[in-house]
Structure formats: C-alpha cells, structure tokens
Enzyme design. Sequence first.
Site, PDB file in Angstrom:
ATOM      1  N   GLY A  86       0.729   7.012   9.483  1.00  0.00           N
ATOM      2  CA  GLY A  86       1.734   6.770   8.461  1.00  0.00           C
ATOM      3  C   GLY A  86       1.096   6.386   7.130  1.00  0.00           C
ATOM      4  O   GLY A  86      -0.027   6.780   6.812  1.00  0.00           O
ATOM      5  N   SER A  87       1.811   5.564   6.392  1.00  0.00           N
ATOM      6  CA  SER A  87       1.379   5.256   5.023  1.00  0.00           C
ATOM      7  C   SER A  87       0.056   4.516   4.960  1.00  0.00           C
ATOM      8  O   SER A  87      -0.573   4.484   3.904  1.00  0.00           O
ATOM      9  CB  SER A  87       2.443   4.424   4.318  1.00  0.00           C
ATOM     10  OG  SER A  87       3.650   5.146   4.325  1.00  0.00           O
ATOM     11  N   THR A  88      -0.378   3.889   6.066  1.00  0.00           N
ATOM     12  CA  THR A  88      -1.670   3.195   5.995  1.00  0.00           C
ATOM     13  C   THR A  88      -2.782   4.181   5.686  1.00  0.00           C
ATOM     14  O   THR A  88      -3.811   3.811   5.140  1.00  0.00           O
ATOM     15  CB  THR A  88      -2.009   2.477   7.317  1.00  0.00           C
ATOM     16  OG1 THR A  88      -1.997   3.428   8.378  1.00  0.00           O
ATOM     17  CG2 THR A  88      -1.018   1.372   7.616  1.00  0.00           C
ATOM     18  N   LYS A 129      -2.753   6.294   3.464  1.00  0.00           N
ATOM     19  CA  LYS A 129      -2.849   6.516   2.009  1.00  0.00           C
ATOM     20  C   LYS A 129      -4.092   5.836   1.434  1.00  0.00           C
ATOM     21  O   LYS A 129      -4.602   6.231   0.395  1.00  0.00           O
ATOM     22  CB  LYS A 129      -1.579   6.001   1.315  1.00  0.00           C
ATOM     23  CG  LYS A 129      -0.393   6.928   1.576  1.00  0.00           C
ATOM     24  CD  LYS A 129       0.911   6.337   1.104  1.00  0.00           C
ATOM     25  CE  LYS A 129       2.066   7.270   1.488  1.00  0.00           C
ATOM     26  NZ  LYS A 129       3.367   6.566   1.438  1.00  0.00           N
TER      27      LYS A 129
END
Lengths: 485, 470
Positions: free
Chosen positions: A216-218, A220
């Site tokens: 997920g966004s981690t 990024k």
Amino acid sequence: MNKPLRRIAIFCGVLIFALLARTNYLQYVKADALNTRDENRRVRIERYAHERGNIIVDGKSVTGSTETKGSDFKYKRVWKDGPMWAPVTGYSSQAFDASQLEKLEDGILTGNDDQLFFNRTMSMFTGDKEQGGNVVTTLNGAAQKAAFEGLGKKKGAVAALDPQTGAILALASTPSYDPSVFAGNGKSDTEAWQALLKDKDKPMLNRALRETYPPGSTFKVVTAAAALENGLYTDIDEDTKSPLPWRLPQTSQDLPNEGSIPCKNASLRKALRYSCNTVFGKISDDLGNQKMIDEAAKFGFNKEIFTPVRADASVYPEDNRPQNAMAGIGQASNRATPLQMAMVASAVANDGKLMQPYMVAERKAPNLDVIYTHEKEEFSRPLSAENAQKLQGMMETVVKEGTGTNAQIPNVTVGGKTGTAQHGLKNSENPYAWFISYAKTDSGSPVAVAVVVEDSDATRDDISGGGLAAPIAKAVMKAVIDSEK
Amino acid sequence: MSVVTNTTTIGAIDAPSRRNTELMMMVFAIAISVFAYANVGLALDGKLPSGMFGYGAGLILLGGVAHLVVRKFAPYADPLLLPLATLLNGLGLVLIWRLDQSPKLIRDAESAFGVFTPSAPRQLMYSAVGVALFVGVLLLLKDHRILQRYTYISMAAALFLLILPMFFPAKFGARIWINIAGFSIQPGEFAKIIIAIFFAGYLMVKRDALALASRRFMGLYLPRGRDLGPILVIWALSILILVFETDLGTSLLFFGLFVIMLYVATERTSWIVFGLLMSAAGAVGVATFEPHVEARVTAWQDPFKCFTTDGACEQIGNAIMSFGSGGTLGSGWGQGHSDLIGFAANADFILATVGDELGLAGMMAVLLVYGLIVERGIRTALAARDPFGKLLAVGLSGAFAIQVFVVAGGVMGLIPLTGMTMPFLAAGGSSVIANWALIGILIRISDTARRPAPAPAPSTDAEMTQVVRP
C-alpha cells in the site's frame, strides 16, 4: 565322499563370507547414509536425549527443557511465553520435527554441531553431562512484548530492526500458537498439532517473515527514494508535475486519491504527507518499470532474506505501464513482508545504508564459551545520505502533521508512513492497515519498525494505517528507546 | 609302537583328547558373557545388574555340566564346538536380557498384551533344557550309528512334526507353532535334525544305486525312480507342508539340506545344478502366489519405500538402520536403539542388536563364530569313518550354515526375510533346545571320528604289513 565334503565346506565358507561382506557394506560403507535417513528415529532420539540448549533474549532464556516419561525421547522442549516468542524460536517437537531457530540452530542446541567438537570430546573424557549450547538472539524483550500486546487479538505482524546494525528487535505475529502444546509425541500433542494445522487463521504462519502483503501507501517511500535517486526531482519542496485527475497510462481510468486532498502539482513532501496516489503513480510511470525494480531490489525486494530464518522474497514485479504505476503506490502485484518494509524504514533512518537483518547475535558452547559472534554487515545502499535525509524530512512531516500523527512520541523525532492496502477481487475484502516508521535520538536511530494489521474493520481511508497500526509502532519504538536509557 | 598318521580316518594314536583346551575356552566363553552383563548394567543403570550373578551362575553351571559330561562320555570330541555354542548362548542371553530392559519394548508389550514378560529368564530355562538334551544325547547315544536303525521312524516323525502345526492357529503370519500346556514349540527346528537322520540313513544305503544306476539325459545323470522316488516324495511333502504353513525359511533349509546331502552321497555335481534350478523355480513360484512372501520380497527390494505408507517394511528398514547406527565399533552394550524394530527384536532380529551395539567388529566376530561351528562340523564329517556319520554331520552342519545365512542375510537385507531364528542367539525355546541337540550329535560323531584306533594286535609280521586303503 571327501571331495564333495570339501566342496560343501567351501560353499558354507562362501555363505559366511557373503554375510561378512554384507555387514561390512552396511556398517562401514553405508553407515553414514543410513544414519542420516529421514526414517531414522535415532536422529530424533538423539536430539532429545539430553537437555537442549536455550534461546536467549535479553540475557534470559525464553526456552527450557523438561524430562518426559513414557517415551524414548527423554527431554521435551518448553517455552516461556510461547505464543509471543514463537515467530522467533519456531518449534521443536518430538513428533513433528522443528522449525526456524530451533531447526536452524539444532546443531548448537543439541550440542552436536561440528563447532562444538572439541567441547564434546572434552566432556567425553571429563564425564560431564552432555548438554546443548545456547543461541543468543538480538531481540528486545520489551519491544517484542509491546508488539505482541499491541497486536492483541488483531491479526497481523510487527517487525522491528535496529537500523544501525540490522539487528532484529521484535518479530511478532498474531494469532500465534504455543509450541509447548505439541512439543511431545503423545496423543494430546497430535491433537493440538492437527487443530493448529486446521485453524483457518493459520496461527503457525510467521506473518512477519513468511507472509507477503500489498504494501500500500507505505511503498511510496520507496517510490520517493527512486525519484530522488534517479534525479527525477531533487527538491522535496519543489512542485511536481502532477496533474489532477491523472489518468493511468494506456487506460481510460483515472487513478483516484483517497478523498479530496490537495495533490495537484504537490511537492514530494506534501504528496507523502497527504499520501497522494496520483503523484507517486506518475513518478513510478515516469521512471519506468526497470528503474522501479532496481530501486526496490536495492531495498531488498525480489530476494529471499535469511536472518538466518528465511523470510519470503518481497516482490516488485516486472509489469506493463498501468500495472507499474499501480505498483508504485504499493498496489497491483507489489508484495512485501513486514520485515521488508521495516528494512525500507531502517535504510531511510540509517542515512541510506541498509544493514543485513539478523537475529542471532552469538552462539555459545555448553560451557558458555562464545563460538560465534555476528559482525554487522551492509546489505546495500539504496539511497545517498543526502537523499536519505531528504526522505527523513518527508517522513517526519507525515508524523508531525500528516497521516501518522498517532506515532508521535514526546521529545523524540519520529518519521513514518501509513498505508492502507486494498486487496481481494475488486477490493472486496477489508484492507490491510500498514505503518512503517523509525525513531531518532541524538545518537542516530535506534529502531525502525513495520506494522501490518490484517482484516481491519477500519474505513477505507488512508488514516486507518495511522489509526490502527501507528499506535503499535509507537509502543514498540517507545519500548526500544526506554530500554536504551 | 609305531605312529600311523592318516588325515581322513584314523587320528594319531594317543592323540591328546584336548579336553583341557576345551575347558580353557569354556572359561573364556563364560567370562565374556559375564563381562557383557556387567557392561549392559553399567551402561543402563550405572551399576552392576542384580541379575548378573544369577545368569553368571546359571551359565557356569550349564557350561560346567556340559563340559564334564563331554569329558566323561565323549573324551575325544572336537574341543571347539561346545565353547562356541556356549559363547553364542551366553551372548544371546545378554542380548535378550538387554532388550528386556528396553522401555519401548515394555511399553509396546503392555499396550498390545496388557502385560510384559521378560524373555531372559525363560531363555535361561530353555538353555538349561537344551543343555539337558545335549547331556541326554551324549549319555544315551553311545554311538551315532545307532541312529541308522531309525531311518524310517525318523521319516515318519519328521512328517508328523511338520504336519502338527497345521492344527494350531497361525501366529505372526506363519503356522509354525504348536501350543502345549502353555509352551509354544516350533516343531520345524526339531524336524530339521530328524530329517537329516532320515536322509543320512536312506542315502547311505542307496548312494551307490543313486550314483551309478542312472541314465544319462541331456548331460545329466538321472537315477532310477525306485531309488530316488521315496526321498523325492518325502522331500516334496515336507516342502509342501512348509509352504502351506508359510514357513519359508524352514522350507529353504530343508531344500538346501536335501541337495547338500544328495550331492555328498552321490558325488555327482549334476545335483547342484538340479538343486539350483529347482530352488529358483520354487522361489519364483512361491513369491508370486503367496502374498505374505510377496510383501517380504517388496520390502527387500526397497526397505524404506513403504515406511510412510503401510509400514510393512518398517522392521527390515529399522534393522538395516540398526546396522548403520552401529558403525565400525558399535554404540556399546545397552546403548543402541535396536528396540525400534519392535516385537521381534529379540527373536528373528536379534542380530540387529549385535550390529547396533557391537558394531562391525562384533558382527564379524559373531559371524566367524558361526562359521567356525559350521566348519568344525564339516571337519567332523571329513574325519568320520562311516558314511552315515559323514552324511549326518555334513547334513547337520549344512543345515546350520543355511539357517545362519538365511536369517542373517534376511535381517541384513541381503536376501528377502523368511523368518527363522539365529541359532543360540535368538530368544526361542525350540530353537535353543534343538540346536543344543544338534551340537550334541555333532560332538558324538566327532568323538567317534577322533577316537584313536585300537592298538593293532601284536603280530610278528606287523612291520611287514601294508595298510591298504580305499
């Protein structure tokens, strides 16, 4: 009649000679091969014939041995706080073999390892009781406890590292199991084992090392690192060229953001703070699949990691353009283990230097002589120090005023990134809540941690990573910092 | 007085009786066994076993009586046979006693039968009965040639003994036991001796007819039906009975015995060719229609294949691993894990314990002891002066050799397992009793053979007379 008699004598001699030849073949030529056969119960009898050495955490053993009756195995393994330590120790069962450290360090723990040859020979002459050696781990009892209790009844995992050395400080996985319940070889052990195997929550799965989740966004953070390292952007406060809405390349679909957040041409810092899908999806697309794979690999993706317990390979896939853009925000076929994401946070915290994660600090002979000490080892350099500091700035903003405020610790600088990974067909299932972070004190960073909580009931916004996972990460970081004082 | 030397029939006149040599070796054999007891006790409990003195005293008593009887009633007997048999019996007792201490075997027996009875005391009792029979043979059988008179009675007795187990229920897949008053007897062990007496008596009479009155057929000499017929019928009958009782080890033994004795009696190599052909045909035939045998052949081909599936080869697989575990010097008395083999560990598979705990060195020693017994038996046959004695001695020694080969080869995975007991070593009353009788007969034959010829009558022209030998 004597001629045939002599021939019969020779014949009988040949029979005896055949037996002699056979016994030489079995006991000399084939002896080693026979002694290492899986069917050979003697191997296990020998393993449990004397007290097994212990696995040590913080100078205290988390394991023990107890004498058993009514079996040809004399000693049985017991664990203190079994469910909490199971993801570290693994199990060692008379009936069901062993796993993880109990299996990998079996030679030391039983005292049969070649490194202990001298020791064994000495105790043979002195008549000392045969004993196993000890394995000293890098784990931090307080951090492990914080992680295990933080996860509580939730399904999930925590991995924490010391960014400066790579030492694993916590490795929790829930729901867990107590290896003591099937350590013997009786009926109740078999029943307990069968029940664990059938449990649909898979308690024996070590989620911290062996389960890969969409990060997920981690992820990024990795995408941002790739942007900085490849010179796509150099100033984290400079506006990026990010239109809103941004259409996924080669498709007729816009990449959505969670809620109406200010992502148009947002700077890297702002994009990470708000967790802008459009910004990072476009960065991934701008860099292309190969550059993204290269950067992810530097952080440890696409490779099994041995701590020495094996961690599954995290995957940044080779993919087409739209999929690559999605992978850049931690979706599509992008998969990471909690350990992997802890490594990402630790590389950033350690100024771009990623250390090889490990959990065995020392091996000790039965007489407590240290026969092995781990030397810290560099795994790779995914970031330059300068870029790592830029990324730290971005991650600290996330905790200070972004999605990760729940991880704030008074008087400690904390950097982090939340994530909510969608999964299931058409995102039908509850998302995974992620949080990766590190804490910093005057002497550098003592801890980096990754937390994942499965099946969270949280609503599908990016805050759930901050709401569910961040407090656990905070507790782990706090435990490490407190134990350092 | 002149000394006449003759390698085959007449020993040196005034030859030493060798009884003191025998005594020395008896002391040695018993001492080794007693030390072995001490060793097991020290390894298992760290102290001398309480039973050591009982067993030691028992062995000394049995060995002493046997020796005194030989000294008195068979003074010229072969000095090696008795000590070798005593050594094996003593070691067997230690091995059985050691397996009695195995917690695993005790647990297994308790869960299977509810109660565990140690085998060593019974084995000591059977050894005593065996030695008593040995003494009886030496006392009653003043001359082995008396046995010739009972050729046809032996035949009937052997057949009777072989048929008997048909009327008793099968145990462990074979119908070879009879139960009388709480005792289990394997008549096959006794039949082995009795049928050797029959073959020897019959072949002695018919050997010339068999060897000479034959027709040549395809390069082989075939005897007349009326000469070979009866023996062929008896032999075929006993094999058939044994096959029906699924006692393959014994049928193989009988077959080998028959071929060996026929070959020695007729001196015709064609019998060996015949024998090999027939045994090959028989083995293939039995292996294909008998599932019990088929399973054993499969287990022999790959002793580890069925470990995870049906466990039918677990015994043999474990036995082979026992040998591997022993290595060159063995794990030491009492320190091996041959009890993993299960209930037959102290019977058919006792050799695996030797392999495990005494290692390659011990195995070679034990096998050589067996080899020595066999070769001393054949030596007795060579020395015997009468064809009946020759045939009987070679028959008994050959049977002993084949039994050792079939059991040891089976346990070591050299040939498929057939289920017989290791003579003297294995727990089993019939086996130890019958084998003591066998040794008794061999000793009697060797005594007759080695007894110095009576001094020739004083004769004035003795110096001039030439001895003419056949």
